[in-house]
Write a protein that holds these residues in place. Structure first.
Motif, PDB file in Angstrom:
ATOM      1  N   MET A   1       0.847  -1.210   0.000  1.00  0.00           N
ATOM      2  CA  MET A   1       0.000   0.000   0.000  1.00  0.00           C
ATOM      3  C   MET A   1       0.873   1.248   0.000  1.00  0.00           C
ATOM      4  O   MET A   1       1.960   1.245   0.560  1.00  0.00           O
ATOM      5  N   ALA A   2       0.375   2.278  -0.600  1.00  0.00           N
ATOM      6  CA  ALA A   2       1.160   3.504  -0.720  1.00  0.00           C
ATOM      7  C   ALA A   2       1.472   4.099   0.647  1.00  0.00           C
ATOM      8  O   ALA A   2       0.671   4.041   1.567  1.00  0.00           O
ATOM      9  N   LYS A   3       2.672   4.662   0.725  1.00  0.00           N
ATOM     10  CA  LYS A   3       3.122   5.242   1.988  1.00  0.00           C
ATOM     11  C   LYS A   3       3.177   6.762   1.831  1.00  0.00           C
ATOM     12  O   LYS A   3       3.774   7.272   0.895  1.00  0.00           O
ATOM     13  N   ILE A   4       2.535   7.456   2.770  1.00  0.00           N
ATOM     14  CA  ILE A   4       2.399   8.905   2.658  1.00  0.00           C
ATOM     15  C   ILE A   4       3.047   9.582   3.859  1.00  0.00           C
ATOM     16  O   ILE A   4       2.852   9.161   4.994  1.00  0.00           O
ATOM     17  N   LEU A   5       3.816  10.638   3.592  1.00  0.00           N
ATOM     18  CA  LEU A   5       4.384  11.432   4.676  1.00  0.00           C
ATOM     19  C   LEU A   5       3.488  12.648   4.882  1.00  0.00           C
ATOM     20  O   LEU A   5       3.279  13.441   3.960  1.00  0.00           O
ATOM     21  N   ALA A   6       2.926  12.780   6.101  1.00  0.00           N
ATOM     22  CA  ALA A   6       2.028  13.900   6.401  1.00  0.00           C
ATOM     23  C   ALA A   6       2.725  14.845   7.376  1.00  0.00           C
ATOM     24  O   ALA A   6       3.117  14.438   8.458  1.00  0.00           O
TER      25      ALA A   6
ATOM     26  N   LYS B   1      14.384  10.566   4.936  1.00  0.00           N
ATOM     27  CA  LYS B   1      15.654  10.036   4.441  1.00  0.00           C
ATOM     28  C   LYS B   1      15.696   8.525   4.558  1.00  0.00           C
ATOM     29  O   LYS B   1      15.415   7.970   5.605  1.00  0.00           O
ATOM     30  N   GLY B   2      16.024   7.894   3.461  1.00  0.00           N
ATOM     31  CA  GLY B   2      16.180   6.451   3.468  1.00  0.00           C
ATOM     32  C   GLY B   2      14.868   5.687   3.478  1.00  0.00           C
ATOM     33  O   GLY B   2      14.859   4.490   3.679  1.00  0.00           O
ATOM     34  N   VAL B   3      13.745   6.376   3.303  1.00  0.00           N
ATOM     35  CA  VAL B   3      12.462   5.694   3.293  1.00  0.00           C
ATOM     36  C   VAL B   3      11.853   5.857   1.905  1.00  0.00           C
ATOM     37  O   VAL B   3      11.995   6.899   1.276  1.00  0.00           O
ATOM     38  N   LYS B   4      11.183   4.817   1.447  1.00  0.00           N
ATOM     39  CA  LYS B   4      10.527   4.944   0.162  1.00  0.00           C
ATOM     40  C   LYS B   4       9.112   5.444   0.375  1.00  0.00           C
ATOM     41  O   LYS B   4       8.291   4.801   1.014  1.00  0.00           O
ATOM     42  N   LEU B   5       8.859   6.641  -0.128  1.00  0.00           N
ATOM     43  CA  LEU B   5       7.539   7.237   0.053  1.00  0.00           C
ATOM     44  C   LEU B   5       6.868   7.400  -1.304  1.00  0.00           C
ATOM     45  O   LEU B   5       7.535   7.510  -2.329  1.00  0.00           O
ATOM     46  N   ASP B   6       5.543   7.427  -1.280  1.00  0.00           N
ATOM     47  CA  ASP B   6       4.816   7.584  -2.541  1.00  0.00           C
ATOM     48  C   ASP B   6       4.223   8.976  -2.687  1.00  0.00           C
ATOM     49  O   ASP B   6       3.857   9.399  -3.769  1.00  0.00           O
ATOM     50  N   LEU B   7       4.066   9.672  -1.536  1.00  0.00           N
ATOM     51  CA  LEU B   7       3.443  10.992  -1.582  1.00  0.00           C
ATOM     52  C   LEU B   7       3.814  11.770  -0.323  1.00  0.00           C
ATOM     53  O   LEU B   7       3.933  11.188   0.749  1.00  0.00           O
ATOM     54  N   VAL B   8       4.029  13.078  -0.495  1.00  0.00           N
ATOM     55  CA  VAL B   8       4.270  13.939   0.656  1.00  0.00           C
ATOM     56  C   VAL B   8       3.153  14.977   0.692  1.00  0.00           C
ATOM     57  O   VAL B   8       2.836  15.594  -0.320  1.00  0.00           O
ATOM     58  N   ILE B   9       2.521  15.115   1.875  1.00  0.00           N
ATOM     59  CA  ILE B   9       1.514  16.165   2.058  1.00  0.00           C
ATOM     60  C   ILE B   9       2.018  17.054   3.175  1.00  0.00           C
ATOM     61  O   ILE B   9       2.239  16.587   4.295  1.00  0.00           O
ATOM     62  N   SER B  10       2.255  18.330   2.875  1.00  0.00           N
ATOM     63  CA  SER B  10       2.851  19.181   3.902  1.00  0.00           C
ATOM     64  C   SER B  10       2.118  20.509   4.053  1.00  0.00           C
ATOM     65  O   SER B  10       1.693  21.125   3.082  1.00  0.00           O
ATOM     66  N   ASP B  11       2.012  20.931   5.308  1.00  0.00           N
ATOM     67  CA  ASP B  11       1.533  22.268   5.633  1.00  0.00           C
ATOM     68  C   ASP B  11       2.596  23.262   5.150  1.00  0.00           C
ATOM     69  O   ASP B  11       3.754  22.881   4.943  1.00  0.00           O
TER      70      ASP B  11
END
Lengths: 677, 120
Positions: free
Chosen positions: B1-6, B42-52
Motif C-alpha cells: 500500500m502507498a506510503k504517505i508522509l504527512a 531520508k532512506g524511506v521509500k515514500l509515494d506521496l508527501v503532504i505538507s503544511d
C-alpha cells in the motif's frame, strides 16, 4: 467514507489555547515601532493554525474572526503595516475574544456575539484605516461561466519540458479528464528529439483533446490548476468563439474564500453537539519520560522473574541472592517511582505565562513603568501544585505592582530609575521549588504596618518588634494596610489567604523588605504532594514522621544547654541561639518513655527561617513515605499534615513543622502555653 | 500500500489527515515540521508527501525544495496544504517543486479524492 470530525476537536482546542498563549506572550514581547519579524511570524503562524483548524473542523465563527486578525498580522509580517501600540492592544483583545469563543464552543455555552462583533469591527476598521489595500478579495467567477449548452471542448495541452520535475504526470491529467466525459486523445510527438538526445526526465509530448459531454469550464480548469504554469494550454468551447488562455492569464478561483463567505452566514446559527465541559484533566508527557518508565517496568519484570525463580527452590544457601534481588527490587521501585512522579511535573512557565500580560495591563492602568523579568521558567513542579500556586502568585504580583512599586514621579524623586523592575524567579533547592517575587519599589512601610496591626488589635501597642517580625504581621488574618480599596488589590482579601493556600500545599512564605529598596516574597513548595522523605521518630508507642527537609540536626541535650523560663516555656541554647522546645507528647498526647529532656532526643527543625527543638524518645529509620490525607480520611488536626502507612502496616502521623512552629510562636509571643491535644 | 508522509505542526490537523488516510488503507508517516519530515524521509521509500506550509523550524516550501534535491524524491508527488488566499504561496510552492496543493479548510472526502487522483 464519513469521518466524525468532532473526535479531533479536543486536540484542536488544546493546541489552540496553547497557540493563544504563544500569541499573547509574543505580542507582549513585541517592540512597538521596530518589531522583530521572527516574533511577528510566530504570532502569525499561531493565528494561521487556529484559522486553518477551525475552518476544517467546522467552527466557522472562529475561522471568520481569525481571518481578519490574520490579515492584519499578514500585513505586519510583510512590512505593509507599522506595529503600533494600538494594533498590539487590539490584537491582545482579539486573543482574549478568541479564547472566550473557543472556551464557549468547547463548553457549549453561548457565544458573546456582541463582543465578537465589536472586536471584529475594530479589526476591520484598523485594516481599512491604513494605506494597505490587501483586504479580502472577492473573487468574481462569473467571467468564467460556461456558455450554456456547450457540448464539447477542444483542449490543446502542451506540457513544458520540466513538468515531471514537480512530480506531475500528464497521464494523471488525461485520466482525470476522462472522468468528465468522453475523451478523444491525439498525441503530438513532433517535439520528441532523436533517441540519442532524449533526456528521459523531460517531457516532450503534447496532446490535442476533444472532450464531449456536460463538463463545465471550471471542472476542466480544476484539472489543470496545478500545471497551468508548466504548459501551454488552450481551452475552447468547440461551438463557441475561441477563448485562448495562457498560463498566467487568469487567477485561480479561491474555494477558501467561498467557503468562508458561506461560513459567515451560518456562523451564528451553527448547531453544536452538547458536550460535557472538559476540564483540563489531561497532561502532555514527553515521549522520553514515557519511554523511561517503560524501560524501568521492563527492569522490574526481570527482577520479579528472577525472584520468583529463586522462590521456587529456595534454601538458606541462596539467601545472598535473595538479598541482592531485594536490593534490585528496591532500586527498580524507587527509580520507577521517580520517573512516574516526573510525568506529573510541568515547567513553572505554565503558571508564569500569565504575568507578562497582567503586568502590561496593570502598569498601563496605573500609569507606572514596570519591566517584568522572569528566570527559571523551565523549573519543573508537580501539576497539582502548579494549579494551586497560580492564584497566590497573582495576589503577590498584584500587591507588588499596586503597593510596592511607586509612580514614576516618586521614583524619580527617590533617585531611582523611572522604570521599576519586577522579578519572578524559580529554582530548585533540595526537595523544594522556590519561587520569588521581587520588586524594587518602596518596600514595606513598617510604621504603617505596626500602627495598623495595633489598631486592628493584632499586637499590643507597647511591644517592641524587630523589622522582620513587623513584616510578618502582614501575613496575619484580617490585616490590610490599604487606605482605600483600589481596583488592583486591597479588596480585603489579605495575605493570610495567600499564606493559607501556600501552607495547604505544604509550603511556606517568607517576607523580606527594606524601606526604599523594595521587597521580596519567597515561596517554598514541595516538588510533589504525594511523597516525602521522612525521618521516623518514636514517642512511647507512637511513631511520627518528620519531613527530612525541615530537619537541621538531632542532638542529645546536656543540662547546661537548658534554660527554663517560668511562664515562657522551655528553651535550649544551640551554639548562639536560644530555641524553644516543643515536647511532642505534650502536643499530641501519648505516654513517652521519658519526660526528662536530658534523656530523650531533640530534633532541631526549621521552617520560615525559624528553628525549634522537638523532644522525642528516639530516632528510627529514614524512608520515603506516601502521604495520605488525614482530612479526607478523618479530620484536620493542628500540627499534623497527614498520615502514612509504614512497612509493618502500622499508621504513622506526619508532623506539620510550619504548623508546630507557629504554635510555638504563639507560646513565646503571648507567654501563654497553648496546648492543643 | 502507498506510503504517505504527512507534515503539519498542528496536532489536530495531523490527526485528521493521518486518520483519514489510514482509514482509506494508506500507510502514514507523521512529522511535526520540515526538519522532522526531512529526517523521517531520508532512506524511506515514500509515494506521496503532504505538507503544511506555515511551520516553525522549517516551512513547507523549504521542505519541498530540500526533498526535491534528494534523488529518490525527484518525481514523488508533493502536495501543500495551504490557506493562503493569494496565489503567491502557491507560485512559491510550485517554484520549489510542489506538485499541487489542497486548500484549507478541506474535508476528509476532498483530501482522499485528491490523494487518489495523484496516486492513481
Amino acid at each position: 467514507m464519513t469521518i466524525d470530525m468532532s473526535q479531533f476537536l479536543e486536540t484542536f482546542y488544546e493546541e489552540s489555547f496553547e497557540g493563544l498563549e504563544i500569541m499573547e506572550t509574543e505580542l507582549l514581547a513585541l517592540d512597538v515601532g521596530e518589531a522583530d519579524s521572527e516574533t511577528i511570524n510566530t504570532i502569525f503562524r499561531a493565528a494561521h493554525s487556529i484559522k486553518g483548524g477551525s475552518g476544517t473542523f467546522g467552527l466557522n465563527a472562529v475561522a471568520d474572526f481569525t481571518h481578519v486578525m490574520e490579515t492584519l498580522l499578514d500585513e505586519m509580517r510583510d512590512g505593509k503595516r507599522q506595529v503600533t501600540e494600538e494594533a498590539v492592544n487590539l490584537l491582545l483583545t482579539t486573543v482574549d475574544v478568541l479564547r472566550e469563543m473557543l472556551t464557549a464552543l468547547r463548553e457549549n455555552t453561548e457565544l458573546d456575539s456582541e463582543r465578537i462583533k465589536v472586536t471584529h469591527d475594530q479589526l476591520e476598521e484598523l485594516l481599512d484605516s491604513s494605506s494597505s489595500s490587501s483586504t479580502v478579495q472577492e473573487t468574481d467567477n462569473s467571467s468564467k461561466d460556461v456558455p450554456a449548452g456547450a457540448q464539447s471542448w477542444h483542449i490543446s495541452f502542451h506540457p513544458h519540458v520540466n513538468l515531471f520535475k514537480t512530480g506531475n504526470d500528464p497521464v494523471r491529467i488525461l485520466r482525470e479528464l476522462e472522468t468528465l466525459g468522453e475523451l478523444e486523445v491525439k498525441m503530438d510527438s513532433s517535439a520528441l528529439p532523436e533517441f540519442n538526445n532524449l533526456d528521459p526526465e523531460e517531457s516532450f509530448l503534447g496532446w490535442e483533446l476533444e472532450l464531449k459531454g456536460e463538463a463545465t469550464r471550471e471542472a476542466i480548469d480544476e484539472v489543470f490548476a496545478w500545471v497551468e504554469d508548466e504548459c501551454d494550454l488552450t481551452i475552447m468551447a468547440a461551438e463557441a468563439e475561441a477563448e485562448v488562455i495562457h498560463a498566467e492569464a487568469e487567477p485561480e478561483p479561491e474555494p477558501e474564500e467561498r467557503s468562508q463567505t458561506e461560513g459567515r452566514s451560518t456562523a451564528s446559527t451553527q448547531s453544536r453537539k452538547p458536550k460535557a465541559a472538559a476540564e483540563s484533566t489531561s497532561i502532555r508527557v514527553g515521549i522520553d519520560k514515557v519511554d523511561s518508565v517503560i524501560n524501568l517496568v521492563g527492569e522490574l519484570v526481570i527482577t520479579q522473574s528472577m525472584l520468583s525463580t529463586l522462590g521456587e527452590s529456595f534454601d538458606m544457601s541462596k539467601v545472598n541472592s535473595l538479598i541482592q534481588g531485594m536490593e534490585q527490587l528496591e532500586l527498580n521501585t524507587r527509580q520507577l517511582q521517580e520517573q512516574v512522579m516526573r510525568m506529573r511535573m510541568m515547567p513553572i512557565n505554565f503558571a508564569f505565562q500569565r504575568f507578562p500580560r497582567l503586568v502590561h495591563d496593570m502598569s498601563q492602568k496605573m500609569g507606572k513603568n514596570i519591566e517584568l523579568k522572569m528566570t527559571g521558567e523551565q523549573t519543573e513542579l508537580d501539576k497539582t501544585v502548579m494549579e494551586k500556586i497560580g492564584d497566590p502568585l497573582v495576589h503577590l504580583v498584584r500587591n507588588s505592582l499596586d503597593h510596592g512599586i511607586e509612580s514614576p514621579e516618586k521614583r524619580k524623586e527617590a533617585g531611582k530609575p523611572e522604570t521599576a523592575t519586577l522579578r519572578l524567579n524559580a529554582y530548585h533547592q533540595g526537595g523544594n521549588i522556590v519561587i520569588e517575587v521581587i520588586d524594587d519599589g518602596a518596600g514595606l512601610n513598617e510604621e504603617k504596618i505596626f500602627a495598623k496591626a495595633v489598631e486592628q488589635g493584632l499586637v499590643p501597642a507597647d511591644i517592641q518588634l524587630e523589622p522582620a517580625r513587623i513584616h510578618e504581621l502582614i501575613l496575619l488574618p484580617g490585616f490590610s494596610t490599604a487606605d482605600e480599596v483600589t481596583d488592583v488589590s486591597g479588596r480585603g482579601v489579605g495575605m493570610d489567604v495567600v499564606v493559607r493556600n501556600i501552607r495547604s500545599l505544604g509550603g511556606s512564605l517568607e517576607v523580606w523588605s527594606k524601606p526604599g529598596h523594595g521587597s521580596k516574597f519567597t515561596i517554598r513548595l514541595p516538588l510533589t504532594l504525594a511523597i516525602l522523605d521522612g525521618q521516623t521518630v518514636s514517642v512511647g508507642e507512637e511513631d511520627y514522621i518528620i519531613p527530612l527537609i525541615s530537619i537541621i540536626e538531632s542532638i542529645q541535650l546536656t543540662s547546661d544547654m537548658l534554660n527554663i523560663v517560668v511562664g515562657k516555656g522551655e528553651t535550649f541554647k544551640l551554639r548562639n541561639e536560644h530555641l524553644p522546645i516543643i515536647r511532642l507528647h505534650n502536643v499530641f498526647g501519648g505516654s513517652p518513655n521519658t519526660t526528662d529532656l536530658i534523656e530523650g532526643l531533640l530534633v532541631v527543625v526549621e521552617s520560615d527561617g525559624r528553628k525549634i527543638g522537638l523532644f522525642v524518645d528516639e530516632l528510627k529509620g529514614q524512608q520515603q513515605v506516601v502521604i495520605k490525607s488525614l482530612e479526607v480520611n478523618y479530620k484536620r488536626i493542628e500540627g499534623i499534615s497527614g498520615a502514612t502507612i509504614l512497612g509493618d502496616g502500622s499508621v504513622a502521623l506526619i508532623v506539620d513543622i510550619p504548623g508546630l512552629i507557629s504554635l510555638s510562636n504563639q507560646v513565646t509571643a503571648t507567654g501563654r502555653l497553648k496546648k492543643s491535644a | 500500500m502507498a506510503k504517505i508522509l504527512a507534515v503539519d505542526d498542528s496536532a489536530s490537523m495531523r490527526q485528521m489527515v493521518s486518520f483519514t488516510l489510514k482509514g482509506a488503507g494508506y500507510e502514514v508517516v507523521e512529522a511535526v515540521d520540515g526538519v522532522d519530515a526531512l529526517a523521517k524521509a531520508k532512506g524511506v521509500k515514500l509515494d506521496l508527501v503532504i505538507s503544511d506550509v506555515n511551520m516553525p523550524n522549517m516551512d513547507g516550501i523549504t521542505l519541498i525544495k530540500e526533498l526535491r534535491a534528494i534523488p529518490a524524491f525527484k518525481f514523488i508527488p508533493m502536495l501543500m496544504l495551504t490557506t493562503e488566499s493569494t496565489g503567491e504561496k502557491k507560485q512559491e510552492g510550485k517554484a520549489a517543486g510542489a506538485t499541487g496543493w489542497i486548500v484549507k479548510p478541506f474535508n476528509p472526502e476532498q483530501l482522499l479524492a485528491t490523494v487518489k487522483k495523484v496516486l492513481g
